[in-house]
Write a protein that holds these residues in place. Structure first.
Motif, PDB file in Angstrom:
ATOM      1  N   SER A 140       0.835  -1.205   0.000  1.00 35.94           N
ATOM      2  CA  SER A 140       0.000   0.000   0.000  1.00 35.94           C
ATOM      3  C   SER A 140       0.865   1.249   0.000  1.00 35.94           C
ATOM      4  CB  SER A 140      -0.941   0.010   1.209  1.00 35.94           C
ATOM      5  OG  SER A 140      -0.206   0.040   2.419  1.00 35.94           O
ATOM      6  N   LEU A 141       0.310   2.309  -0.535  1.00 37.35           N
ATOM      7  CA  LEU A 141       1.019   3.585  -0.661  1.00 37.35           C
ATOM      8  C   LEU A 141       0.052   4.700  -0.317  1.00 37.35           C
ATOM      9  CD1 LEU A 141       3.381   4.794  -3.429  1.00 37.35           C
ATOM     10  CD2 LEU A 141       1.216   5.999  -3.178  1.00 37.35           C
ATOM     11  N   ILE A 142       0.556   5.715   0.366  1.00 40.46           N
ATOM     12  CA  ILE A 142      -0.247   6.888   0.710  1.00 40.46           C
ATOM     13  C   ILE A 142       0.215   8.056  -0.144  1.00 40.46           C
ATOM     14  CG2 ILE A 142      -0.941   8.488   2.530  1.00 40.46           C
ATOM     15  CD1 ILE A 142      -0.341   6.238   4.540  1.00 40.46           C
ATOM     16  N   ALA A 143      -0.713   8.670  -0.853  1.00 43.49           N
ATOM     17  CA  ALA A 143      -0.412   9.850  -1.673  1.00 43.49           C
ATOM     18  C   ALA A 143      -1.073  11.060  -1.025  1.00 43.49           C
ATOM     19  CB  ALA A 143      -0.917   9.652  -3.087  1.00 43.49           C
ATOM     20  N   ASN A 144      -0.255  11.942  -0.508  1.00 40.27           N
ATOM     21  CA  ASN A 144      -0.748  13.163   0.127  1.00 40.27           C
ATOM     22  C   ASN A 144      -0.627  14.312  -0.871  1.00 40.27           C
ATOM     23  OD1 ASN A 144      -1.461  15.283   1.773  1.00 40.27           O
ATOM     24  ND2 ASN A 144       0.450  15.259   2.964  1.00 40.27           N
ATOM     25  N   LYS A 145      -1.738  14.687  -1.480  1.00 41.99           N
ATOM     26  CA  LYS A 145      -1.735  15.751  -2.482  1.00 41.99           C
ATOM     27  C   LYS A 145      -2.102  17.102  -1.894  1.00 41.99           C
ATOM     28  CE  LYS A 145      -2.878  12.466  -6.144  1.00 41.99           C
ATOM     29  NZ  LYS A 145      -3.782  12.134  -7.282  1.00 41.99           N
ATOM     30  N   SER A 146      -2.231  17.145  -0.571  1.00 40.30           N
ATOM     31  CA  SER A 146      -2.562  18.408   0.092  1.00 40.30           C
ATOM     32  C   SER A 146      -1.297  19.221   0.340  1.00 40.30           C
ATOM     33  CB  SER A 146      -3.271  18.131   1.424  1.00 40.30           C
ATOM     34  OG  SER A 146      -2.371  17.544   2.358  1.00 40.30           O
ATOM     35  N   GLU A 173       3.673   9.344   9.084  1.00 38.91           N
ATOM     36  CA  GLU A 173       3.562  10.759   8.752  1.00 38.91           C
ATOM     37  C   GLU A 173       4.006  10.977   7.312  1.00 38.91           C
ATOM     38  OE1 GLU A 173       6.157  14.294  10.255  1.00 38.91           O
ATOM     39  OE2 GLU A 173       4.512  14.048  11.706  1.00 38.91           O
ATOM     40  N   VAL A 174       3.154  11.595   6.519  1.00 39.01           N
ATOM     41  CA  VAL A 174       3.431  11.813   5.103  1.00 39.01           C
ATOM     42  C   VAL A 174       3.509  13.312   4.841  1.00 39.01           C
ATOM     43  CG1 VAL A 174       2.709  11.301   2.743  1.00 39.01           C
ATOM     44  CG2 VAL A 174       2.095   9.729   4.599  1.00 39.01           C
ATOM     45  N   PRO A 175       4.668  13.820   4.429  1.00 40.13           N
ATOM     46  CA  PRO A 175       4.797  15.253   4.151  1.00 40.13           C
ATOM     47  C   PRO A 175       3.859  15.714   3.039  1.00 40.13           C
ATOM     48  CG  PRO A 175       6.951  14.191   4.298  1.00 40.13           C
ATOM     49  CD  PRO A 175       5.927  13.097   4.260  1.00 40.13           C
ATOM     50  N   ALA A 176       3.681  17.021   2.941  1.00 42.64           N
ATOM     51  CA  ALA A 176       2.816  17.597   1.914  1.00 42.64           C
ATOM     52  C   ALA A 176       3.335  17.274   0.526  1.00 42.64           C
ATOM     53  CB  ALA A 176       2.728  19.113   2.107  1.00 42.64           C
ATOM     54  N   ARG A 177       2.415  17.045  -0.397  1.00 46.01           N
ATOM     55  CA  ARG A 177       2.718  16.792  -1.812  1.00 46.01           C
ATOM     56  C   ARG A 177       3.707  15.644  -1.983  1.00 46.01           C
ATOM     57  NH1 ARG A 177      -1.284  19.406  -3.970  1.00 46.01           N
ATOM     58  NH2 ARG A 177      -0.199  19.264  -5.965  1.00 46.01           N
ATOM     59  N   THR A 178       3.504  14.584  -1.206  1.00 47.94           N
ATOM     60  CA  THR A 178       4.457  13.464  -1.198  1.00 47.94           C
ATOM     61  C   THR A 178       3.719  12.137  -1.263  1.00 47.94           C
ATOM     62  OG1 THR A 178       6.016  14.737   0.138  1.00 47.94           O
ATOM     63  CG2 THR A 178       6.326  12.360   0.115  1.00 47.94           C
ATOM     64  N   LYS A 179       4.384  11.154  -1.908  1.00 47.16           N
ATOM     65  CA  LYS A 179       3.911   9.770  -1.884  1.00 47.16           C
ATOM     66  C   LYS A 179       4.844   8.959  -1.015  1.00 47.16           C
ATOM     67  CE  LYS A 179       2.980   9.812  -6.637  1.00 47.16           C
ATOM     68  NZ  LYS A 179       3.015   9.071  -7.902  1.00 47.16           N
ATOM     69  N   MET A 180       4.304   8.019  -0.242  1.00 40.30           N
ATOM     70  CA  MET A 180       5.127   7.208   0.640  1.00 40.30           C
ATOM     71  C   MET A 180       4.550   5.796   0.737  1.00 40.30           C
ATOM     72  SD  MET A 180       6.224   8.029   4.594  1.00 40.30           S
ATOM     73  CE  MET A 180       7.038   9.544   4.090  1.00 40.30           C
TER      74      MET A 180
END
Length: 647
Positions: A580-586, A614-621
């Protein structure tokens, strides 16, 4: 309307033509659903016939691919609803009834992939014009080629899934229908079939015009088409090549050896040499190349390994595989690292494009496989292991049972213990990457870089040549033993440097290999000899992370995090691994709470059932990888992700 009339005639249900399929022709703008009972029995498609010609097969898979990429971004995308299934089937010139959709999309269906789609098309044939006309003839009691509007309207608004009067009127508003209340069904059937062909042609033209779509070359699941763009003739060659698969435990032998046969009942054991030959549909020789390597656990728990470069002189059918391998010391019980999962990601090695080409997603016993076609050029092969079954071990009570590495013999001279010699022999095999029984300077330097971060200079190598057993300017197994004995002798029996070697290579103080996984990469190519060698890439970890993220977003499904418009969870569900991957586009960082407690028979690369990321802004992890604890038992992935309040 025209597109969907076949579903009306052949089974009776409601479907809708997707806008993406509309050619410039204005007829399709009026396409709406119709329903009529099914009169014509299904016939066997040409793909079900053993005498089907190869060019028809090739055209079939090209049409499948064209329809699929007209509906989705790539052939790795998944169909996530019954409506999407209907849409992509229509793009392929089919017109499924509700009963047909219900047959393939059951209550337990969550998604479908490209292979599933191809399988459906094999059994759901296109309606032919003459068959449609025959259906209408059953309603044409006068036999004059016309049916009254009132008769058609009554049938469509009262039988089966009824249509609205507006939908029926839309049919009769077509310019090709007589205005005298008579329905010219022969002309209507001609328009319907031509519209189907026009929609298919539009999809094919889109595929041919888009260079990016054309070059996508992803594999598929074991048992399905190896590659959507590959001809059946090439796919048949790949199946033939499986019979010449080499035995990973005998790669160091240059004489003839037996292949390890796949689990398929159709495969059989056969003798192969370093250039594996097999009879294929094109009568081309299959060439074989292999290299060894090792996954090593770093102090921070990350997993590292060498990377590899593959060069193909020409476009060819290829089988790639990676798998754990045993070492020389045999026991009745398989070593623990044989259960470690492996994978291989293939990236373009072009100076201008390092895009993901494919990755292993099928499995045969311990071997992870990709079958497909690769264009001529250079590629990076990036080994990967999830970390679910290769983790740092606690060292409690280990040092109290330390095994000696050196001792003094009867002559009073230092020597290596039997246990340490066995370990050194295994380490020699791990760094003998090409399996020729000798260590080249390049291979030895990979070891030196892991231990000290420095390479062995040519001058030092020349000294080794004068003092230790060498052959063809390469260090022999005996020479490797002599080198380590000299190191112990110079330190007057101090074993600290020797222990650095042992522990760097994943052994504990009881000389058990617990934090490493030796593996082997194999490449089979049809008609061309591949070149495969290990490389040291400074950007290797970055490339691997890029490939891993790309594989999850391309091959996985996406869902929006509840209550968040700009946070998405991508989940790749393979046959043997979930990632799984989290995409934070905020524009601000987010903290995601991950709960694995609802999973069953699963282990996570995070080592925890509940954790936060914790996922930084505009980042995929990458969030986590999940494997079954026991592959012999059913396993269920049911992870729940929620947003933690921002503080």
């Amino acid at each position: 309307m025209l597109m969907c009339v076949s579903s009306v005639l052949f089974s009776g249900e409601h479907t809708t033509l997707p806008k993406q399929a509309d050619p410039s022709n204005n007829i399709t703008e009026l396409v709406k659903p119709l329903r009529v009972r099914k009169y014509i029995p299904a016939k066997m498609s040409y793909l079900e016939s053993s005498s089907a010609p190869n060019d028809e097969d090739e055209a079939f898979y090209l049409q499948c691919r064209a329809a699929y990429v007209s509906a989705f971004k790539s052939s790795l995308a998944k169909i996530s609803s019954k409506q999407e299934l209907c849409r992509v089937l229509q793009l392929a010139g089919r017109n499924p009834s509700q009963a047909t959709l219900d047959k393939y999309w059951t209550t337990g269906t969550t998604d479908m992939n490209f292979d599933d789609f191809c399988g459906i098309l094999k059994h759901e044939r296109k309606a032919e014009k003459n068959e449609l006309i025959d259906v209408f003839k059953k309603l044409d009691t006068d036999g004059d080629g016309y049916i009254s509007q009132s008769k058609v309207e009554k049938l469509l608004t009262t039988g089966g899934d009824t249509m609205t009067p507006e939908e029926v009127n839309a049919i009769f508003s077509l310019s090709d229908i007589n205005k005298d209340g008579q329905f010219n069904y022969a002309e209507f059937c001609r328009l319907l079939v031509s519209t189907v062909d026009a929609c298919q042609m539009a999809s094919l033209e889109k595929l041919q015009a888009d260079a990016k779509l054309k070059k996508q070359n992803f594999g598929s699941h074991l048992g399905g088409p190896s590659n959507p763009s590959m001809s059946p003739k090439s796919a048949a060659s790949l199946k033939t090549a499986e019979a010449t698969w080499s035995d990973p435990d005998n790669t160091q032998k240059k004489d003839s050896r037996q292949s390890s046969h796949p689990s398929s009942a159709r495969s059989r054991r056969s003798n192969v040499s370093n250039s594996a030959s097999g009879t294929s549909s094109s009568n081309k020789e299959w060439h074989h190349s292999c290299m060894k390597g090792c996954f090593l656990l770093e102090e921070d728990g990350t997993i590292s390994s060498l990377h590899y470069q593959l060069h193909l002189p020409q476009t060819a059918c290829v089988i790639l595989s990676i798998q754990p391998i045993t070492l020389n010391r045999r026991t009745d019980k398989p070593p623990p690292w044989m259960y470690v999962d492996t994978a291989l990601f293939v990236m373009s090695a072009s100076s201008t494009d390092s895009s993901l080409m494919c990755f292993t997603n099928a499995k045969d016993n311990e071997k992870y496989i990709w079958r497909g076609e690769l264009k001529a050029g250079k590629y990076y092969l990036l080994p990967f292991s999830s970390g679910c079954k290769l983790k740092k071990r606690g060292r409690k009570n280990v040092y109290s049972k330390t095994i000696e590495l050196v001792y003094k013999n009867d002559a009073g001279k230092l020597d290596l213990t039997k246990e340490f010699r066995e370990v050194l022999s295994d380490i020699f095999d791990m760094i003998d990457l090409d399996g020729n029984g000798l260590l080249s300077l390049e291979e030895y330097n990979f070891l030196e870089l892991m231990i000290s971060g420095e390479e062995c200079k040519m001058g030092t190598w020349a000294i080794c040549k004068d003092n230790f057993d060498m052959k063809k300017n390469q260090l022999t197994r005996q020479g490797f033993m002599e080198l380590n004995l000299m190191e112990a002798t110079e330190k007057d029996g101090d074993s600290d440097d020797l222990w650095t070697l042992v522990e760097t290579m994943g052994y504990n103080r009881r000389l058990e290999l617990v934090e490493a996984c030796p593996f082997q990469i194999e490449v089979l190519c049809e008609g061309t000899k591949p070149s495969l060698h290990a490389v040291r890439l400074d950007s290797g970890p970055k490339l691997l992370n890029q490939a891993l993220q790309r594989s999850i977003t391309l091959a996985g499904t996406a869902k929006q995090l509840k209550g968040q418009d700009n946070v998405f969870i991508y989940t790749y569900t393979g046959e043997h691994r979930v990632s799984s991957l989290i995409a934070n586009k905020s524009n601000q960082k987010v903290t995601i709470h991950v709960n694995n407690k609802h999973n069953s028979n699963c282990c996570s690369s995070r080592g925890l059932n509940v954790f936060a990321i914790e996922v930084p802004a505009r980042t995929k992890m990458v969030c986590q990888h999940v494997l079954p604890i026991s592959e012999k038992l059913d396993w269920t992935y049911n992870c729940v992700e929620t947003l933690l309040p921002y503080k």
